[in-house]
Design an enzyme around this catalytic site. Structure first.
Site, mmCIF file in Angstrom:
data_model
loop_
_atom_site.group_PDB
_atom_site.id
_atom_site.type_symbol
_atom_site.label_atom_id
_atom_site.label_comp_id
_atom_site.label_asym_id
_atom_site.label_seq_id
_atom_site.Cartn_x
_atom_site.Cartn_y
_atom_site.Cartn_z
ATOM 1 C CE1 TYR A 268 3.990 -6.528 3.615
ATOM 2 C CE2 TYR A 268 3.165 -8.776 3.642
ATOM 3 C CZ TYR A 268 3.351 -7.570 2.987
ATOM 4 O OH TYR A 268 2.892 -7.429 1.689
ATOM 5 C CG ASP B 162 -2.003 -1.058 1.137
ATOM 6 O OD1 ASP B 162 -2.366 -1.435 0.006
ATOM 7 O OD2 ASP B 162 -2.487 -1.486 2.194
#
Length: 251
Positions: A112, A52
């Site tokens: 992540y 994003d």
């Protein structure tokens, strides 16, 4: 036509995510333009996922096809490509792949990390979330254990996304404490849009005593995004690693 994987990293602050967008600058559009300038032919890439706006990547893969032999034969290809790219995008390796290799669909897992700091540091602006040191980290660690009990994480997905399923297999989830820093590490076979940032926001609510572990369990089971915690800022999130089967590199 030879297929290649590019291994790269980028600081996502200036970009509206990885994927090409009509009216905004993305990492993919900048990389595609750099390849076209260097190879003098349109060279579209396909990434291993979609980060994003503002999210960073320490280990990202993108594949492209090319007939020009100099891509593999020129030992300075990566150097020349990095000269064309801006300072916040860097290519580290070029991999020659089997023809069917796919940067997105062949990925076995993605890892992540979300970074937080308890001390204001101007050098961590857009790179870590600033928090007060008033968290019950042990409760947050217990919240991690709940993630392994479930596979449907619709409650942590951005609304109105076009996905066929909310099923994800969590392989690792843990909090890492340092003196003035806190990190959340998570590995899964796939992630939903905004999933990691929503998980972190919800577990921070646990750490602040706003919700209990039973509340978090109910949030997951109800599959309602509005019941989960607020998404934490994008700047603290990093794509840390992407795992692939070794046989697709066997050229």
């Amino acid at each position: 036509m030879q297929r290649y994987f590019l291994q790269l990293s980028y600081k996502g602050t200036r970009y509206h995510g990885w994927q090409v967008q009509a009216n905004a600058q993305s990492v993919q559009s900048v990389l595609d333009a750099a390849l076209e300038k260097l190879l003098r032919v349109s060279t579209p890439t396909i990434g291993c996922g979609r980060t994003d706006t503002g999210v960073h990547a320490l280990d990202f893969y993108a594949h492209f096809d090319c007939v020009k032999p100099e891509v593999a034969e020129d030992p300075d290809f990566i150097y020349h490509l990095n000269c064309v790219l801006p300072e916040d995008i860097a290519v580290s390796k070029l991999h020659k792949m089997i023809p069917e290799a796919h940067a997105r669909f062949d990925a076995l897992s993605r890892t992540y990390r979300y970074d937080m700091t308890f001390v204001k540091n101007p050098f961590l602006k857009d790179r870590a979330m600033l928090l007060r040191k008033n968290l019950d980290v042990e409760a947050m660690k217990n919240a991690c254990a709940l993630l392994f009990e479930y596979s449907d994480f619709g409650c942590f997905s951005k609304n109105l996304t076009q996905v066929k399923t909310n099923i994800c297999r969590i392989m690792e989830a843990r909090w890492i404490e340092e003196e003035d820093r806190l990190h959340f590490l998570i590995q899964a076979d796939r992630f939903l849009r905004n999933m990691v940032r929503a998980i972190v926001g919800t577990m921070l609510d646990v750490g602040r005593g706003k919700i209990t572990l039973d509340d978090m369990r109910r949030i997951i089971e109800e599959k309602n995004r509005s019941a989960a915690g607020a998404s934490v800022p994008a700047g603290g999130l990093y794509l840390l690693h992407v795992a692939y089967p070794p046989e697709i590199f066997s050229v």
